[in-house]
Scaffold this motif. Structure first.
Motif, mmCIF file in Angstrom:
data_model
loop_
_atom_site.group_PDB
_atom_site.id
_atom_site.type_symbol
_atom_site.label_atom_id
_atom_site.label_comp_id
_atom_site.label_asym_id
_atom_site.label_seq_id
_atom_site.Cartn_x
_atom_site.Cartn_y
_atom_site.Cartn_z
ATOM 1 N N PHE A 1 42.912 48.519 45.951
ATOM 2 C CA PHE A 1 43.607 49.353 44.976
ATOM 3 C C PHE A 1 43.371 48.940 43.529
ATOM 4 O O PHE A 1 43.583 49.740 42.618
ATOM 5 C CB PHE A 1 45.106 49.378 45.275
ATOM 6 N N THR A 2 42.922 47.706 43.304
ATOM 7 C CA THR A 2 42.690 47.259 41.934
ATOM 8 C C THR A 2 41.217 47.173 41.584
ATOM 9 O O THR A 2 40.867 47.101 40.401
ATOM 10 C CB THR A 2 43.311 45.865 41.701
ATOM 11 N N GLY A 3 40.337 47.154 42.603
ATOM 12 C CA GLY A 3 38.919 46.992 42.355
ATOM 13 C C GLY A 3 38.529 45.567 42.000
ATOM 14 O O GLY A 3 37.408 45.318 41.537
ATOM 15 N N PHE B 1 50.850 47.147 43.363
ATOM 16 C CA PHE B 1 49.949 47.980 44.171
ATOM 17 C C PHE B 1 50.616 48.265 45.512
ATOM 18 O O PHE B 1 51.494 47.527 45.957
ATOM 19 C CB PHE B 1 48.584 47.286 44.373
ATOM 20 N N PRO B 2 50.237 49.343 46.203
ATOM 21 C CA PRO B 2 50.896 49.728 47.445
ATOM 22 C C PRO B 2 50.254 49.112 48.680
ATOM 23 O O PRO B 2 49.090 48.699 48.658
ATOM 24 C CB PRO B 2 50.709 51.245 47.465
ATOM 25 N N ILE C 1 52.612 55.080 52.393
ATOM 26 C CA ILE C 1 52.370 54.527 51.074
ATOM 27 C C ILE C 1 53.623 54.608 50.214
ATOM 28 O O ILE C 1 54.234 55.665 50.094
ATOM 29 C CB ILE C 1 51.217 55.268 50.369
ATOM 30 N N GLN C 2 53.988 53.466 49.644
ATOM 31 C CA GLN C 2 55.108 53.407 48.719
ATOM 32 C C GLN C 2 54.630 52.708 47.461
ATOM 33 O O GLN C 2 54.436 51.496 47.446
ATOM 34 C CB GLN C 2 56.295 52.670 49.336
ATOM 35 N N ALA D 1 55.024 42.971 51.449
ATOM 36 C CA ALA D 1 55.528 44.044 50.590
ATOM 37 C C ALA D 1 56.037 43.495 49.267
ATOM 38 O O ALA D 1 55.877 44.127 48.213
ATOM 39 C CB ALA D 1 56.642 44.797 51.311
ATOM 40 N N THR D 2 56.633 42.316 49.299
ATOM 41 C CA THR D 2 57.146 41.693 48.077
ATOM 42 C C THR D 2 56.007 41.254 47.173
ATOM 43 O O THR D 2 56.052 41.446 45.951
ATOM 44 C CB THR D 2 58.037 40.486 48.441
#
Length: 322
Positions: A121-123, A300-301, A27-28, A292-293
């Protein structure tokens, strides 16, 4: 003048497949804040670099080259480093992993996609992440065999005539559907697949293939203009335009799928509020860097991925938070 400068830089940046290798990361968390609120990835299926951006006349991509490149960033050293087939190429773009996968829609990706992670990750509801494709088989991009929690957060889909195994549809229909979805749901993430260059090439129709590239050029340019006229998307939307694979070199344009330069060498065009206008990137990149971009821009990761955000394409003020 800008267009001429682009041509000079483009010629100077040609090279073969990138040599850098990026290992799978954990995770980043994104550490920067961007103006981007929506990210749309357009994949123009099966365009050989030499028939588009690699042609010094840019005869088949005139509107993207003349109208869009001065507004954004172009990446001439962009490659497919995995299987040079439609499904595999799209899986690499959306998951950040190169996977050997069946090309007919009978196998699903091993890893969750950037769409799954966004929702996790955002719901956000499924209506905020969409996969809209001319090819029905690409509905598999919304699924995964992973046991990660993210697997439960599938995006919405609108693929082919009416989903998997229903057949392909025209690219003009796909763009119309995408605009309808954008107007109704205001999604934060979207993938659009335009299939016609690949289809015409597989038919062995050289002129049809070139015309399909030219049509894709017009569709993308008009789509960007449309976005800039929409209050909900103007000045806050990043558009990434790339390919899933190229085609065999020389006269073997009909097919693709090996390690030749023609199959691997593709392109990337980026437009949006955080992109440095008129940039021609020099660092070699691959499809694994796209997911990733996209995640970086929206903050978000992605827990596991091969690749890293292409931050060299972005404005300095976006990188520093100034």
């Amino acid at each position: 003048m800008v267009f001429t400068f682009f041509l000079v830089l483009l010629g100077a940046c040609q090279s073969s497949t990138p040599q850098h290798s990026i290992s799978t990361s954990q995770i980043q968390e994104p550490t920067r804040t961007y103006a981007t609120q929506h990210v749309i990835l357009v994949v123009i299926d099966g365009v050989r670099y030499q028939d588009s951006w690699g042609d010094s006349t840019l005869a088949n991509v005139p509107r993207m080259a003349r109208e869009l490149v001065p507004q954004g960033a172009f990446h001439p050293q962009f490659f497919n480093q995995g299987e040079t087939l439609t499904t595999a190429g799209h899986v690499a773009l959306t998951t950040g992993h190169h996977q050997k996968i069946e090309n007919d829609g009978t196998e699903i990706p091993d890893f969750p996609s950037v769409f799954h992670y966004y929702r996790q990750f955002t719901g956000a509801p499924a209506s905020k992440a969409w996969i809209i494709t001319s090819k029905d088989k690409l509905e598999v991009l919304a699924r995964t065999s992973s046991t990660e929690a993210a697997a439960a957060f599938a995006p919405s889909v609108n693929c082919g005539v009416n989903g998997l195994n229903t057949g392909y549809r025209p690219d003009t229909t796909t763009l119309r559907v995408a605009k309808q979805v954008l107007a109704r749901h205001q999604p934060k993430l979207m993938l659009i697949n335009l299939r016609e260059p690949d289809t015409e090439a597989h038919e062995g129709d050289w002129n049809g293939y070139l015309k399909a590239i030219q049509q894709s050029d017009r569709l993308v340019a008009d789509f960007w203009k449309w976005l800039q006229k929409q209050p909900r998307f103007q000045r806050n939307t990043t558009l990434l335009v790339t390919n899933d694979h190229g085609r065999h070199t020389g006269r073997r344009f009909k097919n693709h799928g090996d390690n030749c330069e023609g199959c691997r060498h593709i392109s990337l065009l980026a437009l949006g509020p955080d992109v440095k206008p008129g940039t021609v990137a020099t660092r070699a990149r691959s499809q694994a860097d796209v997911a990733a971009t996209m995640a970086e821009l929206l903050g978000f990761p992605i827990p596991q991925r091969d690749g890293e955000p292409m931050t060299e394409l972005f404005q300095q003020h976006a990188l520093t938070g100034e």
